[in-house]
Design a protein around this motif. Structure first.
Motif, PDB file in Angstrom:
ATOM      1  N   ASP A  55      42.944  35.495 -11.575  1.00  0.00           N
ATOM      2  CA  ASP A  55      42.446  35.625 -12.943  1.00  0.00           C
ATOM      3  C   ASP A  55      41.208  34.762 -13.111  1.00  0.00           C
ATOM      4  O   ASP A  55      40.990  33.809 -12.354  1.00  0.00           O
ATOM      5  CB  ASP A  55      43.517  35.210 -13.956  1.00  0.00           C
ATOM      6  N   TYR A  56      40.424  35.105 -14.134  1.00  0.00           N
ATOM      7  CA  TYR A  56      39.130  34.463 -14.354  1.00  0.00           C
ATOM      8  C   TYR A  56      38.867  34.443 -15.844  1.00  0.00           C
ATOM      9  O   TYR A  56      39.114  35.430 -16.530  1.00  0.00           O
ATOM     10  CB  TYR A  56      38.090  35.304 -13.609  1.00  0.00           C
ATOM     11  N   LEU A  57      38.387  33.315 -16.344  1.00  0.00           N
ATOM     12  CA  LEU A  57      38.096  33.194 -17.776  1.00  0.00           C
ATOM     13  C   LEU A  57      36.846  32.363 -17.969  1.00  0.00           C
ATOM     14  O   LEU A  57      36.724  31.271 -17.405  1.00  0.00           O
ATOM     15  CB  LEU A  57      39.272  32.525 -18.499  1.00  0.00           C
ATOM     16  N   HIS A  58      35.914  32.866 -18.777  1.00  0.00           N
ATOM     17  CA  HIS A  58      34.758  32.063 -19.185  1.00  0.00           C
ATOM     18  C   HIS A  58      35.186  31.310 -20.431  1.00  0.00           C
ATOM     19  O   HIS A  58      35.541  31.911 -21.440  1.00  0.00           O
ATOM     20  CB  HIS A  58      33.552  32.957 -19.483  1.00  0.00           C
ATOM     21  N   GLU A  59      35.173  29.992 -20.358  1.00  0.00           N
ATOM     22  CA  GLU A  59      35.652  29.167 -21.462  1.00  0.00           C
ATOM     23  C   GLU A  59      34.532  28.738 -22.418  1.00  0.00           C
ATOM     24  O   GLU A  59      34.801  28.065 -23.399  1.00  0.00           O
ATOM     25  CB  GLU A  59      36.374  27.927 -20.932  1.00  0.00           C
ATOM     26  N   GLY A  60      33.310  29.120 -22.127  1.00  0.00           N
ATOM     27  CA  GLY A  60      32.206  28.801 -23.014  1.00  0.00           C
ATOM     28  C   GLY A  60      31.143  27.968 -22.330  1.00  0.00           C
ATOM     29  O   GLY A  60      31.202  27.702 -21.127  1.00  0.00           O
ATOM     30  N   LYS A  61      30.165  27.569 -23.137  1.00  0.00           N
ATOM     31  CA  LYS A  61      29.108  26.726 -22.597  1.00  0.00           C
ATOM     32  C   LYS A  61      28.762  25.638 -23.596  1.00  0.00           C
ATOM     33  O   LYS A  61      29.020  25.758 -24.795  1.00  0.00           O
ATOM     34  CB  LYS A  61      27.870  27.535 -22.229  1.00  0.00           C
ATOM     35  N   GLU A  62      28.208  24.574 -23.057  1.00  0.00           N
ATOM     36  CA  GLU A  62      27.761  23.445 -23.864  1.00  0.00           C
ATOM     37  C   GLU A  62      26.314  23.165 -23.487  1.00  0.00           C
ATOM     38  O   GLU A  62      25.957  23.210 -22.319  1.00  0.00           O
ATOM     39  CB  GLU A  62      28.590  22.199 -23.573  1.00  0.00           C
ATOM     40  N   VAL A  63      25.497  22.867 -24.499  1.00  0.00           N
ATOM     41  CA  VAL A  63      24.114  22.488 -24.246  1.00  0.00           C
ATOM     42  C   VAL A  63      23.976  21.013 -24.584  1.00  0.00           C
ATOM     43  O   VAL A  63      24.346  20.586 -25.677  1.00  0.00           O
ATOM     44  CB  VAL A  63      23.136  23.348 -25.078  1.00  0.00           C
ATOM     45  N   HIS A  64      23.464  20.255 -23.623  1.00  0.00           N
ATOM     46  CA  HIS A  64      23.257  18.814 -23.787  1.00  0.00           C
ATOM     47  C   HIS A  64      21.813  18.515 -23.411  1.00  0.00           C
ATOM     48  O   HIS A  64      21.491  18.418 -22.220  1.00  0.00           O
ATOM     49  CB  HIS A  64      24.206  18.014 -22.889  1.00  0.00           C
ATOM     50  N   GLU A  70      28.213  25.506 -18.062  1.00  0.00           N
ATOM     51  CA  GLU A  70      29.039  26.714 -18.185  1.00  0.00           C
ATOM     52  C   GLU A  70      30.422  26.346 -17.687  1.00  0.00           C
ATOM     53  O   GLU A  70      30.568  25.737 -16.614  1.00  0.00           O
ATOM     54  CB  GLU A  70      28.476  27.868 -17.359  1.00  0.00           C
ATOM     55  N   LYS A  71      31.465  26.730 -18.453  1.00  0.00           N
ATOM     56  CA  LYS A  71      32.837  26.348 -18.113  1.00  0.00           C
ATOM     57  C   LYS A  71      33.681  27.594 -17.829  1.00  0.00           C
ATOM     58  O   LYS A  71      33.651  28.557 -18.593  1.00  0.00           O
ATOM     59  CB  LYS A  71      33.454  25.544 -19.255  1.00  0.00           C
ATOM     60  N   PHE A  72      34.429  27.529 -16.737  1.00  0.00           N
ATOM     61  CA  PHE A  72      35.281  28.637 -16.310  1.00  0.00           C
ATOM     62  C   PHE A  72      36.654  28.110 -15.928  1.00  0.00           C
ATOM     63  O   PHE A  72      36.803  26.954 -15.543  1.00  0.00           O
ATOM     64  CB  PHE A  72      34.681  29.346 -15.084  1.00  0.00           C
ATOM     65  N   LYS A  73      37.645  28.993 -16.022  1.00  0.00           N
ATOM     66  CA  LYS A  73      38.965  28.698 -15.486  1.00  0.00           C
ATOM     67  C   LYS A  73      39.352  29.854 -14.582  1.00  0.00           C
ATOM     68  O   LYS A  73      39.319  31.017 -14.996  1.00  0.00           O
ATOM     69  CB  LYS A  73      40.008  28.529 -16.586  1.00  0.00           C
ATOM     70  N   LEU A  74      39.700  29.509 -13.363  1.00  0.00           N
ATOM     71  CA  LEU A  74      40.165  30.510 -12.404  1.00  0.00           C
ATOM     72  C   LEU A  74      41.605  30.202 -12.074  1.00  0.00           C
ATOM     73  O   LEU A  74      41.987  29.038 -11.948  1.00  0.00           O
ATOM     74  CB  LEU A  74      39.314  30.484 -11.133  1.00  0.00           C
ATOM     75  N   TRP A  75      42.418  31.245 -11.978  1.00  0.00           N
ATOM     76  CA  TRP A  75      43.829  31.082 -11.629  1.00  0.00           C
ATOM     77  C   TRP A  75      43.978  31.516 -10.185  1.00  0.00           C
ATOM     78  O   TRP A  75      43.573  32.617  -9.809  1.00  0.00           O
ATOM     79  CB  TRP A  75      44.709  31.913 -12.548  1.00  0.00           C
ATOM     80  N   LEU A  76      44.539  30.610  -9.367  1.00  0.00           N
ATOM     81  CA  LEU A  76      44.653  30.847  -7.935  1.00  0.00           C
ATOM     82  C   LEU A  76      46.105  30.963  -7.509  1.00  0.00           C
ATOM     83  O   LEU A  76      46.989  30.333  -8.098  1.00  0.00           O
ATOM     84  CB  LEU A  76      44.007  29.689  -7.162  1.00  0.00           C
ATOM     85  N   LYS A  77      46.316  31.743  -6.472  1.00  0.00           N
ATOM     86  CA  LYS A  77      47.663  31.913  -5.918  1.00  0.00           C
ATOM     87  C   LYS A  77      47.600  31.657  -4.423  1.00  0.00           C
ATOM     88  O   LYS A  77      46.797  32.254  -3.708  1.00  0.00           O
ATOM     89  CB  LYS A  77      48.162  33.333  -6.191  1.00  0.00           C
ATOM     90  N   GLN A  78      48.457  30.738  -3.989  1.00  0.00           N
ATOM     91  CA  GLN A  78      48.641  30.468  -2.571  1.00  0.00           C
ATOM     92  C   GLN A  78      50.085  30.803  -2.242  1.00  0.00           C
ATOM     93  O   GLN A  78      50.906  30.940  -3.142  1.00  0.00           O
ATOM     94  CB  GLN A  78      48.340  28.998  -2.267  1.00  0.00           C
ATOM     95  N   ILE A  89      29.833  24.108 -14.320  1.00  0.00           N
ATOM     96  CA  ILE A  89      28.558  24.210 -13.617  1.00  0.00           C
ATOM     97  C   ILE A  89      27.481  23.692 -14.560  1.00  0.00           C
ATOM     98  O   ILE A  89      27.243  24.272 -15.618  1.00  0.00           O
ATOM     99  CB  ILE A  89      28.253  25.661 -13.200  1.00  0.00           C
ATOM    100  N   SER A  90      26.857  22.599 -14.159  1.00  0.00           N
ATOM    101  CA  SER A  90      25.796  21.992 -14.948  1.00  0.00           C
ATOM    102  C   SER A  90      24.460  22.387 -14.332  1.00  0.00           C
ATOM    103  O   SER A  90      24.266  22.253 -13.118  1.00  0.00           O
ATOM    104  CB  SER A  90      25.953  20.469 -14.952  1.00  0.00           C
TER     105      SER A  90
END
Length: 108
Positions: A55-64, A70-78, A89-90
């Motif tokens: 799974d993959y989700l873009h959680e938004g972005k922040e400008v500083h 850019e913020k993401f959450k990935l769901w991994l399965k092992q 990612i800055s």
């Protein structure tokens, strides 16, 4: 009578043909964060080579100032566990040069 039968036949055939679909939905715009999402996926695959991204989700972005995060959450399965990885990612907003990439694992 013959004309009525022909007209009914034409009417039946014209209503049974598929209507041309508008491709408005097929030509959806690529989101601005797509480039960064691809980078997040690439980096997570490199850091966790045996894991499957489920799974993959873009959680938004922040400008500083001159930088954007850019913020993401990935769901991994092992084979032995499932877990989330938050990726930040800055980059410099003007040049889009990557400054740093951060990873943080989470259980949920």
């Amino acid at each position: 009578m013959k004309k009525i039968i022909v007209m009914l036949g034409l009417l039946f055939v014209s209503h049974s043909l598929p209507l041309p679909m508008s491709n408005t939905h097929a030509q959806q715009e690529v989101p601005a964060y797509a480039k960064w999402g691809q980078l997040a996926i690439k980096e997570v695959k490199s850091k966790y080579p045996t894991a499957q991204i489920v799974d993959y989700l873009h959680e938004g972005k922040e400008v500083h100032g001159s930088s954007t995060i850019e913020k993401f959450k990935l769901w991994l399965k092992q084979p032995d566990k499932e877990f989330g990885v938050h990726v930040k990612i800055s980059y410099l907003t003007a040049t889009q040069e990557v400054e740093k990439i951060e990873f943080q694992e989470s259980a949920s």
